[in-house]
Design an enzyme around this catalytic site. Sequence first.
Site, PDB file in Angstrom:
ATOM      1  N   GLU A 147     -12.208  30.212  -1.060  1.00 11.83           N
ATOM      2  CA  GLU A 147     -12.640  29.059  -0.480  1.00 11.83           C
ATOM      3  C   GLU A 147     -13.277  28.093  -1.784  1.00 11.83           C
ATOM      4  O   GLU A 147     -13.937  28.504  -2.884  1.00 11.83           O
ATOM      5  CB  GLU A 147     -13.725  29.202   0.469  1.00 11.83           C
ATOM      6  CG  GLU A 147     -14.307  27.787   0.889  1.00 11.83           C
ATOM      7  CD  GLU A 147     -15.375  27.956   2.012  1.00 11.83           C
ATOM      8  OE1 GLU A 147     -14.974  28.388   3.111  1.00 11.83           O
ATOM      9  OE2 GLU A 147     -16.843  27.991   1.820  1.00 11.83           O
ATOM     10  N   GLN A 173     -18.099  34.101   9.026  1.00 18.42           N
ATOM     11  CA  GLN A 173     -19.561  33.554   7.966  1.00 18.42           C
ATOM     12  C   GLN A 173     -19.621  35.012   6.960  1.00 18.42           C
ATOM     13  O   GLN A 173     -19.180  36.034   7.330  1.00 18.42           O
ATOM     14  CB  GLN A 173     -20.649  33.327   8.643  1.00 18.42           C
ATOM     15  CG  GLN A 173     -20.487  32.246   9.385  1.00 18.42           C
ATOM     16  CD  GLN A 173     -20.683  30.812   8.550  1.00 18.42           C
ATOM     17  OE1 GLN A 173     -20.619  30.931   7.225  1.00 18.42           O
ATOM     18  NE2 GLN A 173     -20.980  29.717   9.045  1.00 18.42           N
TER      19      GLN A 173
END
Length: 307
Positions: free
Chosen positions: A17, A186
């Site tokens: 990411e 997450q």
Amino acid sequence: MHIADIMREDSPTFSFEFFPPKTPAAAETLYQTIRDLESYMPHFVSVTYGAGGSTRDLTHHLVERIQHTTKLDPIPHVTCVCHNEKEIEDILVRYAKSAIGNILALGGDRPNDIPYDKSRDSFQHAIDLVKFIRRFNESGAHPDPRGFGVGVAGFPEGHPATPNRLIEMDHFKAKVDAGADYIVTQLFFDNRDFFDFRERCALADIHVPIIAGIMPVTSMSGFRRIAELAGGARFPAKLLRALRRCENDPESVRRVGVHFALEQCHDLLDNNVAGIHFYTLNRSDATRVIFDSLGIPRRRNAQARTV
């Protein structure tokens, strides 16, 4: 490539990411990171999305730059916050024209620097965004007849806005059933939280791939920032004890954090994780060390292009 094809062809997946840079120096750091990590040929890279203002245009620019100038497959985040349907449709049209294959549909973080009234958002929850993307897919506006692959966020430690874990899973099940093809979690530091979440998903008849989100601790300041992310994170005593022993030695902190994340990854792989998603903070060092130490063969040779 559509996420369904990626997961079917090659599992477990490995992905990174990035977030869009706001300054020239940050841009140079990011583009060096992309150059460093491109040779690893991750299955995809995700690009985060700000809560409002000019950072959103930075996301669109970065996604398109990665798509057109590298061999990486970008998956942009799209959020509910501060958006109406026309704006989201325009974003989807733009990404479809660039042949972006997948979207990560998120509720989004509340903006801190602008006045915000959630009731004015067209999409109150991520499920509304998932449904809208599915309707867009049915319009035939995407070059892939299936449209965008759609991902959603999962919360191994529980969603901070829904303390009742039974109701939380009902909401999560509805979000996935609305049209999610995959889940990215997450960050978490105790794999037992992830395995329990995965099992609860199976009990709820949720069977799309669940990709585990991993963020190595690389500094004490970063460690404290992580504690603020996603409504908090649980830090196992084992990690806290190791960091406390070396908190005044930055290099030792980095080694401890990378080693802990590496142990997490080994355990996840031993337990048949569908994929691992590395939150890189736009730096390649820790991710490269972990990736190399896992002994994962490169998928194919890649000649890095200029980003």
